[in-house]
Design an enzyme around this catalytic site. Structure first.
Site, mmCIF file in Angstrom:
data_model
loop_
_atom_site.group_PDB
_atom_site.id
_atom_site.type_symbol
_atom_site.label_atom_id
_atom_site.label_comp_id
_atom_site.label_asym_id
_atom_site.label_seq_id
_atom_site.Cartn_x
_atom_site.Cartn_y
_atom_site.Cartn_z
ATOM 1 N N ASP A 377 0.886 -1.356 0.070
ATOM 2 C CA ASP A 377 -0.111 -0.128 -0.099
ATOM 3 C C ASP A 377 0.730 1.375 -0.056
ATOM 4 O O ASP A 377 0.582 2.263 -0.998
ATOM 5 C CB ASP A 377 -0.859 0.036 1.248
ATOM 6 C CG ASP A 377 -2.203 0.963 1.093
ATOM 7 O OD1 ASP A 377 -2.710 1.031 -0.111
ATOM 8 O OD2 ASP A 377 -2.788 1.114 2.010
ATOM 9 N N ASP A 453 -9.684 -1.949 2.767
ATOM 10 C CA ASP A 453 -9.291 -1.487 4.288
ATOM 11 C C ASP A 453 -10.530 -2.160 5.250
ATOM 12 O O ASP A 453 -10.194 -1.947 6.465
ATOM 13 C CB ASP A 453 -9.652 0.183 4.344
ATOM 14 C CG ASP A 453 -8.807 0.715 3.317
ATOM 15 O OD1 ASP A 453 -7.537 0.358 3.244
ATOM 16 O OD2 ASP A 453 -9.074 1.822 2.752
#
Length: 562
Positions: A377, A453
């Protein structure tokens, strides 16, 4: 996919069921690779670049979108404080000179002219010299805040803003030539209620997905003891699978990186593949979730005999509903005003079913997977802009779409004419900013949370829930503490986003909170060795039975539904 474990089934039926389950898993696997594209949390931030043009003729009122430069033009914060001006239509002119324009016509009034021919500051200075009180430039091109150098800012003292030419034509049809206008720019609060909604969606989905995974594990162990003691690492007949090899985890993350790069270069082709997969996988997930709710409510399957076989009327009707929802989303996916509700519904169902279906076998695998995804990420959000030719983040570019020019960064670009909506990846939860009325006139503004997420930390939450079952934790202490850690990570994500006014990669905060929180709990309770080794540890072979819903040990009854 609705049964956690099935015993003593017909062999041919079982084979067909496993084939279907693994086919659906393949679809989910492909889609979860695409979920990696949107781990970042984004919330569109606007810095006083959009305003409202209120038009009235005494009997009718209507409002339109304006784009302006807050460094150049000061507008009132409310309609009541805004000054009303008669509107003069000079849309047949570019106003690059004052020739042919009588000062008496425009003095003390707002003037509409066409864009082009000269720069904005020249138009504004001419309008100001003629005595105009405000200048509105009608545009047939995409609108960005008008700019100028510092000296030109100081010369112009009247309001200057851009509006869509099509909006001006609409105003002429509604009001004719007699129009009173007011220009104002309501303050957009830093904090928006959509943040609370997004927080609730994330936390509730993670908690429910983790609880469902634990309930399935309890049923699997119960059926295992009742059916001859199958090993802890075997897969159930439902097709639910576990990641138990570090090598497979590394390969999995590598495939995600490859998919992200492919999406960056071939977005306009692959986006339709992802949309089709999402429709199939989300419809299946919605069926699984609703079917589990109906089982919980003890709703009868209403079976009937058709051609010598038993058919569940409830399943048929439920399948029709789920397919219809997915098809409606697929057809109207670019209708921003309301389709976000269906996308969020399908997204929550997909995340819940994913957390129930896919499991991590031990805490070691959780640490490896979440750590690699955190690095992944950060790399694609913060590092790739350093060596990309245009300085853009691959993650942001793919998550928002290559044609989403008006949504990147803090610069607004409002389309002047209706255009074909660009395709967006259906891998985010979207909630409109409730307080951004001004921006919603120009185009819907959303707070966005990627499915990743929810799913990535949710896999750890689901593992904690299953561990609660293995160690007979009646208060589900691991599930509860991991959910609290997830909540704290989300709150910190939102706080940093509000302070910096920039979108944040949520995994940067969620991974440390959830990993450290669950590890500290296991260490404090003296169960770190069991927690680290998971299903390979002897706890699964102990004489302790998983607890039933009423808190009593299970005596090894037959299989059941999740």
């Amino acid at each position: 996919m609705k049964k956690c474990y099935t015993a003593n089934t017909d062999q041919s039926l079982n084979k067909r069921y496993v084939v279907v389950s693994y086919t659906l898993f393949t679809l989910k696997y492909m889609l979860v690779v695409c979920i990696s594209l949107s781990y970042c949390f984004y919330s569109t931030q606007v810095i006083c670049q959009e305003a409202i043009l209120h038009i009235s003729n005494g009997a009718t009122d209507k409002e339109y979108c304006l784009v302006y430069n807050s460094l150049w033009t000061n507008l009132s914060l409310s309609l009541s404080a805004a000054t009303a001006y008669p509107l003069v239509n000079l849309s047949s002119r570019l106003l690059c000179s004052s020739a042919g324009v009588s000062p008496a016509i425009v003095r003390g009034k707002a003037v509409v002219v066409m864009r082009g021919g000269c720069n904005f500051s020249q138009k504004a200075e001419i309008a100001q010299d003629l005595g105009a009180a405000a200048l509105i430039v009608a545009s047939t091109k995409p609108m960005s805040p008008p700019g100028a150098n510092v000296t030109e800012y100081e010369k112009v003292q009247i309001p200057l803003a851009l509006m869509r030419y099509m909006d001006f034509l609409d105003a002429q049809n509604v009001f004719g030539e007699e129009m009173q206008v007011r220009l104002y720019a309501p303050a957009v609060p830093v904090f928006d209620a959509s943040i609370v909604v997004m927080l609730l969606i994330g936390v509730v989905t993670v908690a429910l997905g983790g609880y469902w995974s634990g309930a399935c594990e309890r049923e699997r162990l119960r059926a295992s003891r009742g059916g001859g003691g199958r090993g802890g690492e075997e897969k159930s007949d439902s097709g639910d699978l576990a990641l138990y090899s570090p090598l497979k985890v590394v390969i999995f993350v590598g495939l995600m990186c490859l998919m992200l790069v492919l999406m960056y270069f071939f977005y306009k082709y692959l986006v339709y593949v992802i949309i089709a997969i999402f429709c199939l996988a989300s419809a299946t997930a919605l069926f699984s979730c609703l079917d589990a709710l109906l089982d919980l409510a003890k709703c009868s399957p209403m079976s009937v005999t058709v051609l010598g076989g038993s058919v569940s009327v409830r399943s048929v009707l439920l399948s029709a509903v789920c397919v219809t929802v997915a098809v409606v989303w697929g057809v109207y996916r670019n209708e921003d005003r309301w389709i976000w509700i269906l996308q969020d519904l399908l997204g929550v169902a997909f995340c819940l079913n994913f957390l129930k279906t896919i499991s991590l076998s031990n805490f070691k695998i959780c640490v490896i997977l979440l750590s690699l995804l955190l690095l992944y990420d950060v790399f694609f959000v913060f590092i790739t802009p350093l060596f990309m030719p245009n300085g853009e983040s691959i993650m942001v570019q793919v998550a928002l779409g290559p044609d989403a020019a008006g949504e990147k960064g803090n610069t607004v670009e409002v389309p002047a004419e209706p255009s074909t909506p660009y395709e967006k990846l259906p891998v985010v939860m979207r909630v409109p900013r409730f307080s951004a009325w001004t921006q919603n006139l120009c185009g819907m503004q959303f707070s966005i949370l990627g499915y990743g997420d929810i799913i990535v930390p949710g896999l750890l939450v689901a593992y904690c829930s299953r561990f609660d079952v293995w160690v007979n934790s009646p208060k589900k202490i691991y599930l509860f503490c991991c959910c609290i850690a997830y909540l704290c990570g989300m709150v910190l994500t939102f706080a940093v986003m509000l302070v910096t006014k920039m979108g944040q990669p949520a995994l940067l905060y969620l991974v440390p909170f959830t990993l450290l929180g669950s590890a500290l709990l296991a260490w404090r309770r003296g169960e770190m060795r069991q927690f680290w080794n998971g299903t390979t540890y002897e706890v699964l072979d102990s004489t302790r039975e998983p607890l039933l819903p009423d808190g009593t040990p299970d005596s090894g009854s037959g299989g059941g539904k999740c």
